[in-house]
Design an enzyme around this catalytic site. Structure first.
Site, short mmCIF file in Angstrom:
data_model
loop_
_atom_site.label_atom_id
_atom_site.label_comp_id
_atom_site.label_asym_id
_atom_site.label_seq_id
_atom_site.Cartn_x
_atom_site.Cartn_y
_atom_site.Cartn_z
N SER A 67 -27.73 -76.97 -2.81
CA SER A 67 -26.34 -76.72 -2.44
C SER A 67 -25.77 -75.69 -3.42
O SER A 67 -24.86 -75.98 -4.17
CB SER A 67 -25.51 -78.00 -2.48
OG SER A 67 -25.45 -78.48 -3.80
N CYS A 75 -25.41 -70.63 6.64
CA CYS A 75 -25.56 -71.39 5.40
C CYS A 75 -24.80 -72.71 5.50
O CYS A 75 -23.58 -72.72 5.72
CB CYS A 75 -25.03 -70.60 4.21
SG CYS A 75 -25.20 -71.52 2.67
N THR A 95 -31.76 -73.37 6.26
CA THR A 95 -32.05 -74.77 5.91
C THR A 95 -31.39 -75.73 6.91
O THR A 95 -30.47 -75.37 7.63
CB THR A 95 -31.52 -75.06 4.50
OG1 THR A 95 -30.15 -74.71 4.46
CG2 THR A 95 -32.27 -74.28 3.45
N GLY A 111 -38.50 -75.98 2.77
CA GLY A 111 -39.86 -76.29 2.36
C GLY A 111 -40.72 -76.81 3.52
O GLY A 111 -40.28 -76.82 4.68
N GLY A 141 -40.87 -73.23 5.03
CA GLY A 141 -42.04 -73.95 4.54
C GLY A 141 -43.31 -73.14 4.41
O GLY A 141 -44.40 -73.72 4.34
C1 LIG Z 1 -32.30 -72.51 -3.49
C2 LIG Z 1 -32.10 -71.86 -2.14
C3 LIG Z 1 -31.09 -70.92 -1.99
C4 LIG Z 1 -30.88 -70.31 -0.73
N1 LIG Z 1 -29.91 -69.37 -0.61
C5 LIG Z 1 -29.79 -68.69 0.57
C6 LIG Z 1 -28.87 -67.61 0.69
O1 LIG Z 1 -28.18 -67.23 -0.28
N2 LIG Z 1 -28.78 -66.99 1.89
C7 LIG Z 1 -29.55 -67.35 2.98
O2 LIG Z 1 -29.44 -66.73 4.05
N3 LIG Z 1 -30.45 -68.36 2.88
C8 LIG Z 1 -30.58 -69.03 1.70
N4 LIG Z 1 -31.52 -70.02 1.60
C9 LIG Z 1 -32.37 -70.35 2.76
C10 LIG Z 1 -33.72 -69.63 2.68
O3 LIG Z 1 -33.55 -68.23 2.70
C11 LIG Z 1 -34.63 -70.04 3.85
O4 LIG Z 1 -34.02 -69.71 5.08
C12 LIG Z 1 -34.94 -71.53 3.87
O5 LIG Z 1 -35.04 -72.04 2.56
C13 LIG Z 1 -36.23 -71.85 4.65
O6 LIG Z 1 -37.36 -71.27 4.06
P1 LIG Z 1 -38.30 -72.04 2.99
O7 LIG Z 1 -38.61 -73.37 3.59
O8 LIG Z 1 -39.48 -71.16 2.79
O9 LIG Z 1 -37.49 -72.18 1.75
C14 LIG Z 1 -31.71 -70.66 0.37
C15 LIG Z 1 -32.73 -71.60 0.19
C16 LIG Z 1 -32.94 -72.20 -1.04
C17 LIG Z 1 -34.05 -73.19 -1.18
#
Ligand SMILES: Cc1cc2nc3c(=O)[nH]c(=O)nc-3n(C[C@H](O)[C@H](O)[C@H](O)COP(=O)(O)O)c2cc1C
Length: 307
Positions: free
Chosen positions: A71, A130, A194, A218, A245
């Site tokens: 968050s 977001c 997310t 993830g 993920g």
């Molecule tokens: C710590 C963190 C910060 C994030 N900040 C942003 C953000 O600033 N803008 C955005 O579009 N998505 C943000 N996301 C989402 C990621 O870009 C991505 O869409 C999401 O985590 C799914 O991919 P993953 O499972 O590989 O993490 C964030 C995710 C995490 C874990």
């Protein structure tokens, strides 16, 4: 022979399909000691807003089974700092940059987008999804008409830069929103942001995150993300940046055969800061082992096999 990894993502020419997921790789420069940034397809920057934002109160991260809750609340130094200091530095290093944009109003999205385009971004990604901000964010992307209105406003100021719209799967059906933003001028979509989640400490009877709820990312969300990519590709054939993920080159290829042209690593960067470059190496290895000469052959291939 080395497989061909070049992809054309809605006119954005990427030397390989591997990019970073917004918010999980800072502004890229923080990673330059461990990752050759110019070896990646592109760096997607942390989301930028008009004014600097402090983000949400701590704790802002919690580990969960097979994933993570965050968050952060879009903490960033504001568009001027990014346009003046960060973007020029990345361009000097030969990095392709996709700048992620958010605003509290449609007008703010357009203002931030215009400034980042003028500062040298190679493409824009509109963060309409977001879950961690009170205003802005989620409600823009959960309704097709609002999402289209933001896209239209940005399209008008973005010149000929590709504009990707980043969506989640909460709110209106993702296929409907993707179709609406494409009609409003989006070049493609980024899938997925997310999912909402909560972690709680039962002994203290308190949610763990300072903001109470957070965004789940993830491996836990990979099947949901693949489902979104599959459906949007099937319905629209839009260029897609797929994420959710991805921890290995095999994960990346699952997104590609479902219809993604590029893939983004997010949470995986926290586990292994070199994940992105290792994904490029892994794609080379896996494709060579399978005798695939060009990664583009695999984009959407699972649809052709399952018709
Ligand atoms: C710590 C963190 C910060 C994030 N900040 C942003 C953000 O600033 N803008 C955005 O579009 N998505 C943000 N996301 C989402 C990621 O870009 C991505 O869409 C999401 O985590 C799914 O991919 P993953 O499972 O590989 O993490 C964030 C995710 C995490 C874990």
């Amino acid at each position: 022979m080395k497989p061909e990894l070049f992809v054309d993502l809605a006119g954005l020419r990427l030397k390989n399909p591997v990019v970073t997921a917004s918010g999980t790789f800072g502004f890229g420069i923080e990673y330059a000691r461990v990752v050759d940034l110019a070896a990646l397809g592109a760096v997607v920057l942390k989301t930028v807003t008009l004014k600097p934002r402090q983000g949400n109160p701590p704790p802002r991260l919690a580990e969960t089974p097979a994933g993570m809750l965050n968050s952060i609340g879009l903490e960033n130094p504001g568009v001027e700092a990014v346009a003046q200091d960060i973007l020029p530095e990345l361009k000097r290093r030969g990095v392709k940059v996709i700048a992620s944009v958010a605003g509290e109003t449609i007008g703010e999205y357009a203002t931030v987008a215009e400034r980042l385009a003028a500062a040298g971004a190679d493409a824009l990604e509109l963060n309409l999804s977001c879950p961690n901000v009170g205003r802005g964010g989620l409600h823009f992307g959960s309704d097709p008409e609002t999402a289209a209105a933001v896209t239209r406003a940005v399209r008008q100021v973005a010149g000929n830069l590709p504009v990707f719209v980043k969506l989640g799967v909460m709110g209106a059906d993702v296929v409907k929103v993707a179709t609406a933003v494409a009609a409003a001028g989006a070049s493609g979509v980024s899938l997925i942001n997310t999912l909402p989640g909560l972690a709680v400490d039962w002994r203290r009877c308190r949610p763990i995150l300072g903001n109470i709820t957070g965004g789940l990312s993830g491996p836990a969300i990979k099947p949901v993300a693949l489902w979104a990519v599959w459906r949007v590709y099937a319905a629209t054939r839009l260029p897609i940046i797929g994420m959710g993920g991805i921890m290995s080159a095999a994960d990346a290829l699952e997104f590609i055969v479902c219809g993604a042209t590029a893939v983004a690593a997010g949470t995986g960067n926290f586990v292994n800061p070199r994940l992105t470059v290792e994904l490029v190496e892994g794609l080379n290895r896996l494709l060579a082992a399978e005798g695939v000469v060009d990664v583009k052959e695999l984009i959407g291939a699972a649809h052709r096999r399952s018709g």
